[in-house]
Design a protein around this motif. Sequence first.
Motif, short mmCIF file in Angstrom:
data_model
loop_
_atom_site.label_atom_id
_atom_site.label_comp_id
_atom_site.label_asym_id
_atom_site.label_seq_id
_atom_site.Cartn_x
_atom_site.Cartn_y
_atom_site.Cartn_z
N GLY A 266 0.78 -1.23 0.00
CA GLY A 266 0.00 0.00 0.00
C GLY A 266 0.81 1.28 0.00
N GLU A 267 2.13 1.19 0.14
CA GLU A 267 2.98 2.37 0.15
C GLU A 267 3.13 2.92 -1.27
OE1 GLU A 267 7.62 3.60 1.27
OE2 GLU A 267 6.83 1.59 1.72
N ALA A 268 3.06 4.22 -1.40
CA ALA A 268 3.17 4.86 -2.71
C ALA A 268 4.60 4.75 -3.24
CB ALA A 268 2.76 6.32 -2.63
N MET A 269 4.72 4.52 -4.55
CA MET A 269 6.04 4.55 -5.19
C MET A 269 6.44 6.02 -5.38
SD MET A 269 7.20 3.24 -8.99
CE MET A 269 7.49 1.52 -8.61
N PRO A 270 7.60 6.41 -4.93
CA PRO A 270 8.01 7.81 -5.06
C PRO A 270 8.14 8.22 -6.53
CG PRO A 270 9.40 6.64 -3.49
CD PRO A 270 8.59 5.61 -4.20
N ASP A 271 7.85 9.48 -6.78
CA ASP A 271 7.99 10.00 -8.14
C ASP A 271 9.45 9.90 -8.55
OD1 ASP A 271 6.67 11.01 -10.35
OD2 ASP A 271 7.21 13.08 -9.89
N GLY A 272 9.70 9.44 -9.76
CA GLY A 272 11.06 9.28 -10.26
C GLY A 272 11.76 8.01 -9.80
N PRO B 51 0.38 10.81 -5.14
CA PRO B 51 1.41 9.76 -5.09
C PRO B 51 0.81 8.36 -5.02
CG PRO B 51 1.96 11.56 -3.60
CD PRO B 51 0.57 11.83 -4.07
N GLU B 52 -0.35 8.22 -4.36
CA GLU B 52 -0.97 6.91 -4.19
C GLU B 52 -1.54 6.35 -5.49
OE1 GLU B 52 -1.70 9.59 -2.33
OE2 GLU B 52 -0.47 9.02 -0.60
#
Length: 627
Positions: free
Chosen positions: A384-390, A413-414
Motif C-alpha cells: 500500500g505504500e506509494a512509489m516515489p515520483d522518479g 502519489p498513491e
Amino acid sequence: MRESPSRRGFLQGAGLVGAGLVSGATTGALLPAATLAWRRIGDDDQGTDPDSPRFTLAVIPDTQYLFDGDRGDSEPLAATLRWIVAHRAERNIVFTAHLGDIVENAAAGELAEAGRVFEILDRRRVPYSVLAGNHDIDQSTTDQRGPSHYLEVFGPHRVRRLPTYGGGTPDGYNTYHLFTAAGRQWLLLALDWRPSDGTLDWARSVLAAHPTSPAILTTHDLADADHTGATWLSGHGQRLWDRLIKGSDQIFLTLNGHFWPPGRLVLRNDAGRDVQVHITNYQDRYYGGSGMVRLYSFDLARNTIDVETLSPWTLDQPSERRNALARREVELTDPANRFSLPVDFAERFAGFAPVTRRPPRDPAAVVGDGTVAYWRFDQGRRDGEAMPDGFRVEDLSGQGNHLTRVTLPGSPPEALRWSADHHDDQPAHASLFFSGGRRGRPSSHESQPARGGYLRTVDGAPLNAATFGQGYTVEAFVKLPVDVRETDSGGMGILSRFGAGRDAGKTGADPAEPIALLGLSAGMALKWAVFPVELDGIVANWGHELRAGEWFHVAVVNDGRLSTLYVDGARLLRNPSVPASGLATSGESWLVGAYHHDRIVQQGFYGWIGDIRIADRPLPVDRFLRA
C-alpha cells in the motif's frame, strides 16, 4: 425405506466374515493398504484419468424392489452397471457407491441374485462400495449383529482385491475406500445402517490415518426430506452428525438413501465450513426406481460439482417402445435431481490440506532464454505504500532497460503503489497497483486530463530501439479490480511502445495509434496491436474478456513471422495469419500502465500489474514465467 422390525423376520446366516478384515479391537484398527497402487485403474482403454480435474462419482440408492422374493427384475440394475462400465473412460467415473437396501427381505436368494449382477463390475475390476441398509440385515441390530447373508455376498472379501479398498471394521459391515482423482487422494467411508460407537471411533481413526484426504461419507440413514423441499437430519443422522461428521472437517459431503423424496441441506461443522448433506432415493418411482443412478461430476477447474440423475435401463429401450411412464423416467431434470454446487475446493479443504503456495523465485532462475528486459516489483516496500515520483525499477536482465515512475498531472502519489498481491505462479510475490483513469471526453466546455501514474523505460535504453526481427515474447501478470467495468476503464494499456505509427513512418490504418500495445478493449478483452517493421498498417491479435478480481498471465509470442496470444498458457482464437515480422520503432520509451494516442497519454491503468518479461525470441509455453 422406513419400516418397523415386525415387517419381516431376520434370516440368520451361518457364513463367516470375509477374509482381509483387521483383527483386534475395533477402535483405531486399520487394514494395511498394501494393495493401494495409485495408477490408472483397469487393464484397457476403459481406465480412468487420475490427473484430470474433472471426474465422476456414481451413486446408486435403494434397489430393494428389484430383488424382492418372487417379484422384481434385476435388469434395471444390470443396465446401470453396464452403463457405468461403458462410460467409465468418457465420464471419468472413478468410483461407484451403493447406499444400501440392495434387496427387500435380506433373503439369501435375493442377495445371491444381486451379487451376480454386481459381477458386471467385478469382472472389469471397476471400483465400488456397498453397505447394508435396514432391508439387507436384521434392522433391530447394530453392526455387531454377527454373520448374515449380506456378509456372505457383500462382505469386504468382495471388494478387497480392488486397488481402491482400504480396509474395514472387524465386524465386516463398514469399509473405507481410497481413489485418486484430480491429482489427489480422496477417501470414501461406507458405513452400516446402524454403526456402533466403536465403528465411529474407527471412522475417526481412518480419517486420522489419511489426514489430507477429502472424505465422502455414505450410509443408509442420515437425512430425511419432504415434498416441499425441506430437508433435515433424521434421529440417527443427528447422532452421526454429533458423534462424527461435525467434528471431522475432512467430511465435506454425505450421501444417504432410505427416505424419499430426494433433498439436500448445508450444515456448518465445528471448523465453520460447509458440509453438503444429500439424500437420494427413487424406489417410490416407476419400476422400483428403474435402476436410477445419480452422477456427481466434480470439476476442480470450475470449482463446481454438477449433479444429474438418469435411468440407463430406460435409455436402453427404443424410444418408440417406451411406455408413458418410462418416458418420464429417462432423466430427472427437476431442481432436486439436477443441479450444480459451487465449491471452492481449495478453501473448503484448507483446514486439513492447505494448498502449498509456490515460493518466490530468484531473478536468476527466470532470466535467460533471450531475456532483454525483466521487471518485478518486490523491492521490499510496504503493502500500500506509494512509489516515489522518479523511482527507478531495475531491469533484472542486466540489459539496462530500467523503468522510472511518471505521475500524470494532478494525480496523487498513491496513484501508483506497492502491493503484496500476486499471481500464484508469479516469480515475485509482489505487484504494483495502478489507480488510473481515462482522459475526459472533449466537450464544448471542458476536457479532463488522464489520471494516475505509469512507468517508462529510461532514455537510451537498448529496448527503445529494438526491432525484434527474429521474433519475440512479451509476458505480464495482470489483475483487474472487481469494479473495473463500472469505472469507465476500458481501453487501458498494460505495456505499450511510445510514439504514434506515423513517428515510425507508418501511414496505414490509424497512424496516431501506438506503435505497439498490449492492452484491453472497452469490454476488457485482451489485445496485441502493433505496426510490424515491414507493413504499413496495424496487425492485431484479440483475446476474450478477462474476468475481474482474478490474476492472469498474458503473453504474446512472435516466431519471426506470426504472432500468437496466450492467457494462462492457453492459446487464444483470434490470432491473424497476416505476417507481422518485427516491431517498428521511433526510438522512444516503452510505457507500463498507460495508453497513449497521437502522442498523448489518454489513460492510466486501473488494476494490478506483476512481473513483466520481454525476450528477443519466441518461447514455448513451458518456458513462460508461470511454468
